[in-house]
Design a protein around this motif. Structure first.
Motif, mmCIF file in Angstrom:
data_model
loop_
_atom_site.group_PDB
_atom_site.id
_atom_site.type_symbol
_atom_site.label_atom_id
_atom_site.label_comp_id
_atom_site.label_asym_id
_atom_site.label_seq_id
_atom_site.Cartn_x
_atom_site.Cartn_y
_atom_site.Cartn_z
ATOM 1 N N LEU A 19 0.821 -1.119 0.044
ATOM 2 C CA LEU A 19 0.423 -0.475 0.056
ATOM 3 C C LEU A 19 1.007 1.678 -0.181
ATOM 4 O O LEU A 19 2.056 1.416 1.275
ATOM 5 C CB LEU A 19 -1.314 0.143 1.021
ATOM 6 C CG LEU A 19 -1.690 0.909 0.954
ATOM 7 C CD1 LEU A 19 -2.981 1.084 0.049
ATOM 8 C CD2 LEU A 19 -2.534 0.945 2.790
ATOM 9 N N ARG A 20 0.181 2.265 -1.367
ATOM 10 C CA ARG A 20 1.336 3.091 -0.734
ATOM 11 C C ARG A 20 3.028 2.878 -1.017
ATOM 12 O O ARG A 20 3.977 3.480 -0.699
ATOM 13 C CB ARG A 20 1.542 3.712 0.094
ATOM 14 C CG ARG A 20 0.231 4.520 0.209
ATOM 15 C CD ARG A 20 0.123 5.835 1.401
ATOM 16 N NE ARG A 20 -1.478 6.723 1.461
ATOM 17 C CZ ARG A 20 -1.761 7.560 2.428
ATOM 18 N NH1 ARG A 20 -0.920 7.068 3.104
ATOM 19 N NH2 ARG A 20 -2.597 7.564 2.673
ATOM 20 N N PRO A 73 5.834 1.208 8.641
ATOM 21 C CA PRO A 73 5.056 2.814 9.074
ATOM 22 C C PRO A 73 5.448 3.737 8.079
ATOM 23 O O PRO A 73 5.692 3.489 7.070
ATOM 24 C CB PRO A 73 7.034 3.399 10.460
ATOM 25 C CG PRO A 73 8.524 2.364 9.339
ATOM 26 C CD PRO A 73 7.869 1.024 9.053
ATOM 27 N N ILE A 74 4.170 4.574 8.346
ATOM 28 C CA ILE A 74 4.033 5.736 6.882
ATOM 29 C C ILE A 74 5.200 7.077 7.923
ATOM 30 O O ILE A 74 5.317 7.263 9.048
ATOM 31 C CB ILE A 74 3.117 5.977 7.498
ATOM 32 C CG1 ILE A 74 2.111 6.428 8.976
ATOM 33 C CG2 ILE A 74 2.182 4.580 6.387
ATOM 34 C CD1 ILE A 74 0.825 6.610 8.179
ATOM 35 N N ASP A 84 -6.050 8.182 6.636
ATOM 36 C CA ASP A 84 -5.915 8.733 5.080
ATOM 37 C C ASP A 84 -5.724 7.206 4.699
ATOM 38 O O ASP A 84 -5.742 6.463 3.517
ATOM 39 C CB ASP A 84 -4.688 9.175 4.731
ATOM 40 C CG ASP A 84 -5.743 10.447 4.498
ATOM 41 O OD1 ASP A 84 -6.567 11.135 4.954
ATOM 42 O OD2 ASP A 84 -4.445 11.837 5.154
ATOM 43 N N TRP A 85 -4.360 6.741 5.631
ATOM 44 C CA TRP A 85 -3.567 5.286 4.787
ATOM 45 C C TRP A 85 -5.296 4.414 5.085
ATOM 46 O O TRP A 85 -5.235 3.497 4.210
ATOM 47 C CB TRP A 85 -2.753 5.208 5.979
ATOM 48 C CG TRP A 85 -1.662 3.680 5.370
ATOM 49 C CD1 TRP A 85 -0.952 3.402 5.417
ATOM 50 C CD2 TRP A 85 -2.214 2.692 6.587
ATOM 51 N NE1 TRP A 85 -0.920 2.394 5.021
ATOM 52 C CE2 TRP A 85 -1.194 1.257 5.915
ATOM 53 C CE3 TRP A 85 -2.961 1.648 7.329
ATOM 54 C CZ2 TRP A 85 -1.278 -0.080 6.505
ATOM 55 C CZ3 TRP A 85 -3.099 1.118 8.123
ATOM 56 C CH2 TRP A 85 -2.235 -0.288 7.553
ATOM 57 N N LEU A 86 -5.568 4.464 6.297
ATOM 58 C CA LEU A 86 -6.605 3.502 6.421
ATOM 59 C C LEU A 86 -7.727 3.447 5.286
ATOM 60 O O LEU A 86 -8.040 2.150 4.643
ATOM 61 C CB LEU A 86 -7.693 3.480 7.370
ATOM 62 C CG LEU A 86 -6.739 2.998 9.342
ATOM 63 C CD1 LEU A 86 -7.472 4.018 10.016
ATOM 64 C CD2 LEU A 86 -6.829 1.526 8.932
ATOM 65 N N PRO A 290 -5.292 -4.577 -5.847
ATOM 66 C CA PRO A 290 -3.696 -4.903 -4.653
ATOM 67 C C PRO A 290 -2.481 -4.996 -4.547
ATOM 68 O O PRO A 290 -2.382 -5.290 -5.919
ATOM 69 C CB PRO A 290 -3.556 -5.802 -3.410
ATOM 70 C CG PRO A 290 -4.905 -6.050 -3.359
ATOM 71 C CD PRO A 290 -5.850 -6.032 -4.686
ATOM 72 N N GLU A 291 -1.363 -3.898 -4.942
ATOM 73 C CA GLU A 291 0.384 -4.452 -5.842
ATOM 74 C C GLU A 291 0.621 -5.208 -5.475
ATOM 75 O O GLU A 291 0.447 -6.088 -3.957
ATOM 76 C CB GLU A 291 0.767 -3.222 -5.339
ATOM 77 C CG GLU A 291 0.213 -2.042 -5.355
ATOM 78 C CD GLU A 291 1.175 -0.751 -4.953
ATOM 79 O OE1 GLU A 291 2.220 -1.033 -4.959
ATOM 80 O OE2 GLU A 291 0.187 0.342 -4.494
#
Length: 306
Positions: A19-20, A73-74, A84-86, A290-291
């Protein structure tokens, strides 16, 4: 970045995705209406997932939140950035609209998610919500996370100090609930890794400011509190919570403390299911694919295995 499992106890392996561009680890059990479970600080997705039994027609999804467990971690661990991550995770997994169940420190992230991404959340259930940062743990966490001296303290000093004083302190804070298996018998080295300590410290430091700026939450919110909670006593929290959550319901479990999903799992489960059925769903959002993740020996998807 590859997650490095703890040397003394292997954690449960669930599903891996990106994710990201960052690694995310989560557990998913069951099929049906999605319920997103968010663990508190110093914990893991497997802990909160293990407190709730499989239920027909319900899909439990329990990620390791950023910085904890195997999830990377972000840059910003504050409630708004985590929300925003959620929201991105909900989109990738195709969960919207989802019921969110958040324990302790994750309450702030759940409320920010509901306030800023209302179309993705049908209801929020807060378990022993901690929306004000206690002052004591922040300096200690900063010392343990400090480069150089932090790892030395964790590896050389804590193993000798924690068995008795740590158990007593934990029992005192969580009483009358028993310490969860993850903290009672689990891997201290894993829970005290640099990224987990840094995530907890960052969440605590940003919590008060973020919660003062929380927009009004429009979806149904249920706060389930423990009458004997010493970590997040509800008397100091509920007046503020009622001001920002007009549609707030309250349920107190008088004989429970902070870990009420462990001490009273059936009552918590009944509250979660009842609120989810009563809430009004919103139009779903399309899921993103999903990536793909790198192949990892020993990793498997638990969605079907359980």
């Amino acid at each position: 970045m590859r997650p490095d499992p703890t040397p003394d106890r292997k954690l449960r392996i669930g599903r891996a995705l990106r994710l990201r561009g960052r690694f995310v680890h989560l557990h998913s059990i069951g099929e049906g209406r999605p319920v997103l479970l968010l663990h508190g600080c110093g914990s893991l997705g497997e802990e909160i997932l293990g407190s709730l039994p499989p239920v027909e027609g319900i899909r439990w999804i329990a990620p390791d939140r950023p910085g904890y467990g195997y999830t990377e971690p972000i840059p910003d661990a504050g409630p708004r950035a985590a929300a925003d991550w959620l929201a991105d995770l909900i989109d990738v997994l195709g969960l919207a609209p989802v019921q969110v169940v958040a324990h302790s420190l994750a309450a702030g992230q759940a409320l920010w998610l509901a306030a800023t991404h209302p179309g993705k959340v049908r209801a929020v259930t807060l378990l022993a919500p901690l929306c004000r940062a206690p002052r004591g743990p922040v300096p200690v966490l900063g010392l343990l996370a400090m480069p150089g001296i932090g790892p030395l303290l964790r590896r050389r000093l804590l193993p000798h100090l924690m068995p008795l004083p740590g158990a007593q302190a934990l029992a005192s804070l969580i009483a009358p609930d028993a310490p969860p298996p993850l903290l009672r018998d689990g891997p201290l080295q894993h829970l005290l890794r640099d990224q987990a300590l840094a995530a907890t410290r960052a969440e605590l430091r940003s919590l008060d400011t973020a919660m003062q700026r929380l927009p009004q939450v429009g979806c149904p919110v249920l706060a389930v509190t423990g009458g004997s909670d010493r970590i997040a006593p509800h008397g100091a929290l509920l007046p503020w919570l009622k001001a920002v959550v007009p549609d707030l319901d309250l349920l107190e479990i008088a004989d429970s403390g902070h870990d009420l999903h462990r001490s009273a799992p059936l009552r918590v489960l009944a509250a979660v299911l009842s609120q989810g059925e009563a809430s009004r769903p919103r139009p779903p959002h399309p899921a993103r694919r999903p990536e793909p993740t790198e192949p990892r020996a020993g990793w498997q998807d638990e969605d079907r295995a359980q």
